[in-house]
Design an enzyme around this catalytic site. Structure first.
Site, PDB file in Angstrom:
ATOM      1  N   ASP A   1       0.957   4.337  -3.462  1.00 29.18           N
ATOM      2  CA  ASP A   1       0.310   3.074  -3.026  1.00 29.18           C
ATOM      3  C   ASP A   1      -0.089   2.944  -4.173  1.00 29.18           C
ATOM      4  O   ASP A   1      -0.390   3.635  -5.697  1.00 29.18           O
ATOM      5  CB  ASP A   1      -1.259   2.906  -2.405  1.00 29.18           C
ATOM      6  CG  ASP A   1      -2.093   1.922  -2.166  1.00 29.18           C
ATOM      7  OD1 ASP A   1      -1.493   1.140  -3.043  1.00 29.18           O
ATOM      8  OD2 ASP A   1      -3.048   1.937  -1.983  1.00 29.18           O
TER       9      ASP A   1
ATOM     10  N   SER B   1      -9.038  -1.307   1.672  1.00 29.94           N
ATOM     11  CA  SER B   1      -7.955  -2.304  -0.037  1.00 29.94           C
ATOM     12  C   SER B   1      -8.769  -3.337   0.442  1.00 29.94           C
ATOM     13  O   SER B   1     -10.025  -3.339  -0.528  1.00 29.94           O
ATOM     14  CB  SER B   1      -6.627  -2.939   0.496  1.00 29.94           C
ATOM     15  OG  SER B   1      -5.840  -3.391   0.067  1.00 29.94           O
TER      16      SER B   1
ATOM     17  N   HIS C   1       0.529   2.775   0.968  1.00 33.03           N
ATOM     18  CA  HIS C   1      -1.158   1.543   1.136  1.00 33.03           C
ATOM     19  C   HIS C   1      -0.744   1.100   3.427  1.00 33.03           C
ATOM     20  O   HIS C   1       0.789   0.818   3.377  1.00 33.03           O
ATOM     21  CB  HIS C   1       0.091   0.148   0.446  1.00 33.03           C
ATOM     22  CG  HIS C   1      -1.698  -0.549   0.252  1.00 33.03           C
ATOM     23  ND1 HIS C   1      -3.363  -0.524  -0.286  1.00 33.03           N
ATOM     24  CD2 HIS C   1      -2.369  -2.220   1.235  1.00 33.03           C
ATOM     25  CE1 HIS C   1      -3.845  -1.367  -0.198  1.00 33.03           C
ATOM     26  NE2 HIS C   1      -3.303  -2.290   0.581  1.00 33.03           N
TER      27      HIS C   1
END
Length: 313
Positions: free
Chosen positions: A257, A162, A287
């Protein structure tokens, strides 16, 4: 999507108390995240891998600040002197060394490499570009420390999930810009690559799948220093004019995601520029599945196998 993951999403979307992000300070959000992880950590993830050594350390950033890191030495080490420099996710605002402790242990064990997990400074107390500089300083420190550590300065992989994936590839951009030793490989796990939040998946998956558009906007608001920061390639690497010459990259995304489309677009941008890229989109996961091994066992195992194969070449 597995039944346990469906149950988690039902809890997050319908049973978990709602938080007004505009009324709660980031430090309070961090505290709430830490408590929730302690509460459900054993439900969403497996037990931590045993390590030969786990130690705390620190290096000095460019501005003189001491930045902490955690060192993981697996039970069995490879002989090539390879290492992993890991940057945790959390939108540049939340998460820490503890939130990604199990993930770093797994990466060390499955790749037979030491992992250095960096506690870069978080926004909004330390806005862009301070976290970027902390991570680049971490890379330069590790390069300089490899001789004492018995590692190869030309075999360092930068890796993150991320926001950490964003920081990993930005370290590669800075290394290219400044010259000298560059990362050997980059592993970007569902990276954020464009702070403008303009890709279709942000809208189509921005509600109901754990990471929301509202939360992403909150992250960007706290991370950016000025309005123009969101178009700076060091915040939005997809906007970099030239990504040629970057290290070979493994990029993976989660099919459910909001960041899916920008992660794919960044992989395609690098590949079009001649970078050796391996891309994988994992179906049926959301995610954060790096830290959801008990709920996303098959996809998590496949991702680790991909990374191990990529780093063994």
């Amino acid at each position: 999507m597995t039944l346990p993951l469906r149950i988690l999403l039902f809890y997050v979307n319908h049973l978990k108390p709602k938080v007004d992000l505009n009324r709660v300070a980031p430090e309070k959000i961090r505290e709430m995240n830490r408590k929730e992880l302690q509460k459900i950590g054993s439900i969403i993830d497996v037990s931590p891998c045993e390590m030969e050594r786990v130690e705390e350390g620190a290096f000095t950033a460019t501005d003189g600040t001491s930045i902490s890191y955690r060192y993981y030495q697996p039970l069995e080490m490879g002989k090539e002197g390879k290492s992993i420099l890991f940057f945790h996710g959390g939108g540049f605002v939340t998460r820490d060394l503890n939130s990604h402790d199990k993930a770093c242990r797994r990466l060390a064990q499955e790749n037979r490499m030491p992992v250095f997990s960096v506690a870069y400074r978080l926004a909004p107390e330390f806005k862009f570009p301070i976290p970027v500089q902390d991570c680049y300083d971490a890379f330069k420190w590790l390069v300089s420390a490899t001789a004492d550590l018995g590692l190869n300065p030309e075999r360092i992989t930068v890796m993150g999930d991320s926001a950490g994936g964003n920081l990993a590839t930005v370290v590669c951009l800075l290394s290219k810009q400044e010259g000298g030793i560059a990362p050997w490989r980059q592993v970007l796990i569902y990276p954020t690559a464009d702070a403008r939040l303009c890709y279709p998946s942000v809208d189509s998956l921005g509600k109901g799948y754990f990471l929301t558009r509202e939360l992403m906007e909150w992250f960007v608001m706290h991370y950016q220093r000025t309005e123009d920061d969101i178009i700076n390639p060091l915040m939005s690497p997809l906007l970099a004019e030239d990504v040629s010459g970057l290290p070979p990259a493994y990029v993976c995304t989660a099919d459910l995601d909001p960041l899916r489309d920008e992660g794919k677009a960044y992989a395609e941008k690098m590949e079009a520029a001649g970078v050796d890229v391996e891309f994988q989109n994992f179906r049926g996961v959301v995610h954060g599945f790096l830290n959801l091994r008990r709920l996303c066992k098959r996809q998590n195992s496949a991702m680790h196998a991909d990374i191990a194969a990529f780093l063994s070449r």
